[in-house]
Motif scaffolding. Structure first.
Motif, PDB file in Angstrom:
ATOM      1  N   LYS A 164      31.548 -18.534 -22.144  1.00 31.84           N
ATOM      2  CA  LYS A 164      32.102 -19.503 -21.191  1.00 31.84           C
ATOM      3  C   LYS A 164      32.533 -18.813 -19.909  1.00 31.84           C
ATOM      4  O   LYS A 164      32.348 -19.349 -18.810  1.00 31.84           O
ATOM      5  CB  LYS A 164      33.294 -20.237 -21.815  1.00 31.84           C
ATOM      6  N   SER A 165      33.074 -17.603 -20.010  1.00 31.91           N
ATOM      7  CA  SER A 165      33.525 -16.872 -18.822  1.00 31.91           C
ATOM      8  C   SER A 165      32.360 -16.585 -17.884  1.00 31.91           C
ATOM      9  O   SER A 165      32.462 -16.757 -16.664  1.00 31.91           O
ATOM     10  CB  SER A 165      34.193 -15.554 -19.230  1.00 31.91           C
ATOM     11  N   VAL A 166      31.223 -16.144 -18.443  1.00 30.46           N
ATOM     12  CA  VAL A 166      30.072 -15.829 -17.613  1.00 30.46           C
ATOM     13  C   VAL A 166      29.449 -17.095 -17.046  1.00 30.46           C
ATOM     14  O   VAL A 166      29.058 -17.142 -15.869  1.00 30.46           O
ATOM     15  CB  VAL A 166      29.029 -15.011 -18.404  1.00 30.46           C
ATOM     16  N   VAL A 167      29.352 -18.134 -17.865  1.00 28.33           N
ATOM     17  CA  VAL A 167      28.785 -19.396 -17.377  1.00 28.33           C
ATOM     18  C   VAL A 167      29.615 -19.947 -16.223  1.00 28.33           C
ATOM     19  O   VAL A 167      29.075 -20.415 -15.213  1.00 28.33           O
ATOM     20  CB  VAL A 167      28.684 -20.425 -18.521  1.00 28.33           C
ATOM     21  N   MET A 168      30.940 -19.876 -16.344  1.00 30.30           N
ATOM     22  CA  MET A 168      31.805 -20.364 -15.272  1.00 30.30           C
ATOM     23  C   MET A 168      31.663 -19.495 -14.014  1.00 30.30           C
ATOM     24  O   MET A 168      31.721 -19.992 -12.892  1.00 30.30           O
ATOM     25  CB  MET A 168      33.249 -20.392 -15.740  1.00 30.30           C
ATOM     26  N   ASP A 169      31.472 -18.198 -14.218  1.00 31.59           N
ATOM     27  CA  ASP A 169      31.264 -17.313 -13.075  1.00 31.59           C
ATOM     28  C   ASP A 169      29.939 -17.634 -12.380  1.00 31.59           C
ATOM     29  O   ASP A 169      29.859 -17.670 -11.152  1.00 31.59           O
ATOM     30  CB  ASP A 169      31.287 -15.855 -13.542  1.00 31.59           C
ATOM     31  N   LEU A 170      28.903 -17.870 -13.187  1.00 29.10           N
ATOM     32  CA  LEU A 170      27.613 -18.266 -12.631  1.00 29.10           C
ATOM     33  C   LEU A 170      27.720 -19.588 -11.877  1.00 29.10           C
ATOM     34  O   LEU A 170      27.098 -19.778 -10.826  1.00 29.10           O
ATOM     35  CB  LEU A 170      26.585 -18.409 -13.749  1.00 29.10           C
ATOM     36  N   SER A 171      28.501 -20.507 -12.420  1.00 27.76           N
ATOM     37  CA  SER A 171      28.679 -21.799 -11.774  1.00 27.76           C
ATOM     38  C   SER A 171      29.297 -21.637 -10.388  1.00 27.76           C
ATOM     39  O   SER A 171      28.848 -22.250  -9.410  1.00 27.76           O
ATOM     40  CB  SER A 171      29.554 -22.715 -12.640  1.00 27.76           C
ATOM     41  N   ALA A 172      30.323 -20.789 -10.287  1.00 22.49           N
ATOM     42  CA  ALA A 172      30.955 -20.543  -8.985  1.00 22.49           C
ATOM     43  C   ALA A 172      29.979 -19.866  -8.036  1.00 22.49           C
ATOM     44  O   ALA A 172      29.945 -20.160  -6.837  1.00 22.49           O
ATOM     45  CB  ALA A 172      32.208 -19.691  -9.162  1.00 22.49           C
ATOM     46  N   LEU A 173      29.164 -18.975  -8.559  1.00 25.32           N
ATOM     47  CA  LEU A 173      28.176 -18.269  -7.754  1.00 25.32           C
ATOM     48  C   LEU A 173      27.146 -19.241  -7.177  1.00 25.32           C
ATOM     49  O   LEU A 173      26.812 -19.202  -5.994  1.00 25.32           O
ATOM     50  CB  LEU A 173      27.479 -17.208  -8.613  1.00 25.32           C
ATOM     51  N   ILE A 174      26.661 -20.146  -8.026  1.00 24.64           N
ATOM     52  CA  ILE A 174      25.600 -21.053  -7.610  1.00 24.64           C
ATOM     53  C   ILE A 174      26.135 -22.247  -6.833  1.00 24.64           C
ATOM     54  O   ILE A 174      25.555 -22.664  -5.822  1.00 24.64           O
ATOM     55  CB  ILE A 174      24.792 -21.513  -8.835  1.00 24.64           C
ATOM     56  N   GLN A 175      27.252 -22.803  -7.299  1.00 23.65           N
ATOM     57  CA  GLN A 175      27.773 -24.013  -6.665  1.00 23.65           C
ATOM     58  C   GLN A 175      28.335 -23.741  -5.268  1.00 23.65           C
ATOM     59  O   GLN A 175      28.099 -24.513  -4.339  1.00 23.65           O
ATOM     60  CB  GLN A 175      28.869 -24.647  -7.530  1.00 23.65           C
ATOM     61  N   SER A 176      29.095 -22.661  -5.136  1.00 20.75           N
ATOM     62  CA  SER A 176      29.771 -22.403  -3.858  1.00 20.75           C
ATOM     63  C   SER A 176      29.264 -21.159  -3.136  1.00 20.75           C
ATOM     64  O   SER A 176      29.743 -20.835  -2.056  1.00 20.75           O
ATOM     65  CB  SER A 176      31.282 -22.264  -4.087  1.00 20.75           C
ATOM     66  N   HIS A 177      28.304 -20.462  -3.758  1.00 19.22           N
ATOM     67  CA  HIS A 177      27.751 -19.234  -3.176  1.00 19.22           C
ATOM     68  C   HIS A 177      28.836 -18.185  -2.941  1.00 19.22           C
ATOM     69  O   HIS A 177      28.722 -17.341  -2.055  1.00 19.22           O
ATOM     70  CB  HIS A 177      27.010 -19.530  -1.859  1.00 19.22           C
ATOM     71  N   ALA A 178      29.885 -18.249  -3.754  1.00 20.32           N
ATOM     72  CA  ALA A 178      30.978 -17.283  -3.622  1.00 20.32           C
ATOM     73  C   ALA A 178      30.527 -15.919  -4.107  1.00 20.32           C
ATOM     74  O   ALA A 178      29.911 -15.785  -5.168  1.00 20.32           O
ATOM     75  CB  ALA A 178      32.190 -17.752  -4.419  1.00 20.32           C
ATOM     76  N   ARG A 179      30.817 -14.890  -3.335  1.00 23.00           N
ATOM     77  CA  ARG A 179      30.514 -13.535  -3.744  1.00 23.00           C
ATOM     78  C   ARG A 179      31.529 -13.071  -4.780  1.00 23.00           C
ATOM     79  O   ARG A 179      32.559 -13.712  -5.008  1.00 23.00           O
ATOM     80  CB  ARG A 179      30.498 -12.577  -2.548  1.00 23.00           C
ATOM     81  N   ALA A 180      31.246 -11.937  -5.412  1.00 22.53           N
ATOM     82  CA  ALA A 180      32.088 -11.463  -6.508  1.00 22.53           C
ATOM     83  C   ALA A 180      33.545 -11.309  -6.088  1.00 22.53           C
ATOM     84  O   ALA A 180      34.462 -11.639  -6.843  1.00 22.53           O
ATOM     85  CB  ALA A 180      31.546 -10.142  -7.042  1.00 22.53           C
TER      86      ALA A 180
END
Length: 374
Positions: A337-353
């Protein structure tokens, strides 16, 4: 001399043991699904589950069997195109690929409880791309998500995982997967690797068509494990032929890549950085499959941080060693779930690490990498 031969025999036995364990745990992103779904088992009319439509391209051989689980074989062929429908149960948990469990006395797939491949339709190429472009056009950002699976994965399992990820990511756009003809058997790791090499030109041709015919302005690619070997080669070659793909390739995610780390840094990374706007690498020190692959291949794999977290110019590295996942810690890109949520933030908002929650920067030689906070 006797001792030398004895040491050689022990080393050879050790490598054989590593291979046996490697093929036992598998290197694919998805587990094997039960084939017990019976469409006449009282499931007609159920409305509890959600249906996710995914698009696909595959160079598996078409059988014309009406059962969606048997429609494609493990043999290679020319590319076929189509659409799948996959159920997501109403009580689905993010990061889970729900399947029947004997511990819960479940012996058949039920769409109201499990992620099930319900239907598969094969389409002519022009009809496929017309439908794909139409779905892309319906999304706010003209988005398209491509998933490339790893070793020991059937067509059915690739469809199920793609639908689950698209659902969990709340992806607004067209999800599509490329299924190369993995034998989907644990004992055939090296056969799968050779098969993927033969499939890479067709994967490259598919990606070229995606960039040219899908009308997507934002393409997101997720590749897992062995699938990265074919994808990275295909993208690097494609970029040489068409540098314009970078304007559309918004995010490239390489997860648990089963690639020699030194080879990647020296020979592959420069071409990838030139091909994609952003690249994210997920790796882990707990990945059992990567550990065994390192032992058998003799070199550290890119998805294994035990030899040091790879810090590569133009690529953001995420150390996923701390995330909750299964015992083998290889499938975290889909089941954590942690990685999926991180991927979601990456794809949805294009937020960098540096902008995403739960990630902590760690200084290393050559730059920073990020780890998940406990």
């Amino acid at each position: 001399m006797h001792h030398t031969m004895e040491r050689s025999s022990i080393a050879a036995a050790g490598k054989r043991l590593a291979l046996l364990v490697l093929i036992a745990v598998g290197a694919g992103l998805v587990g094997c699904a039960s084939s017990g779904y019976d469409r006449g088992d009282g499931l007609a009319g159920t409305v509890g589950h959600k249906v996710v439509r995914t698009y696909f391209a595959t160079d598996r051989m078409l059988t014309h069997d009406p059962d969606p689980r048997k429609m494609f074989t493990e043999a290679g062929s020319e590319i076929s195109y189509g659409v799948c429908e996959v159920s997501i149960p109403p009580d689905h948990d993010v990061g889970r690929l729900e399947s029947p469990s004997v511990w819960r006395l479940e012996f058949k797939e039920n769409p109201d409880r499990h992620v099930v491949l319900l239907e598969t339709w094969v389409k002519p190429k022009n009809e496929f791309y017309a439908g794909l472009a139409n779905r892309v056009a319906q999304s706010q950002g003209k988005n398209l998500l491509v998933f490339v699976h790893g070793y020991n994965v059937s067509f059915e399992d690739a469809a199920r995982r793609t639908a689950q990820m698209a659902n969990d990511l709340n992806f607004d756009g067209a999800p599509v997967f490329y299924s190369w003809p993995s034998k989907a058997r644990e004992s055939l790791y090296f056969v799968d690797r050779q098969t993927l090499e033969r499939s890479t030109p067709r994967l490259k041709a598919f990606l070229a068509d995606v960039f040219a015919q899908s009308n997507a302005e934002n393409v997101y690619i997720v590749a897992h494990s062995m699938g990265n070997q074919g994808l990275t080669k295909a993208l690097a070659e494609l970029r040489e032929e068409d540098p314009g793909i970078k304007s559309k390739l918004k995010e490239l995610i390489i997860a648990a890549p089963d690639i020699d780390t030194a080879v990647f840094k020296e020979q592959i990374a420069p071409g990838l950085v030139a091909a994609a706007q952003n690249i994210t690498l997920y790796a882990s020190s707990r990945d059992v499959t990567m550990t065994l692959s390192h032992y058998f291949n003799g070199e550290y794999r890119l998805g294994d941080t035990r030899g040091g977290v790879p810090v590569i110019p133009g690529i953001e590295t995420i150390d996923a060693s701390n995330v909750d996942t299964d015992f083998y810690a290889h499938s975290y890109v889909g089941n954590s779930k942690s990685v999926v949520m991180d991927l979601s933030a990456l794809i949805q908002s294009h937020a960098r690490a540096a902008q995403r929650a739960k990630l902590k920067a760690t200084k290393a030689k050559g730059g920073n990498y990020w780890t998940f906070e406990p």
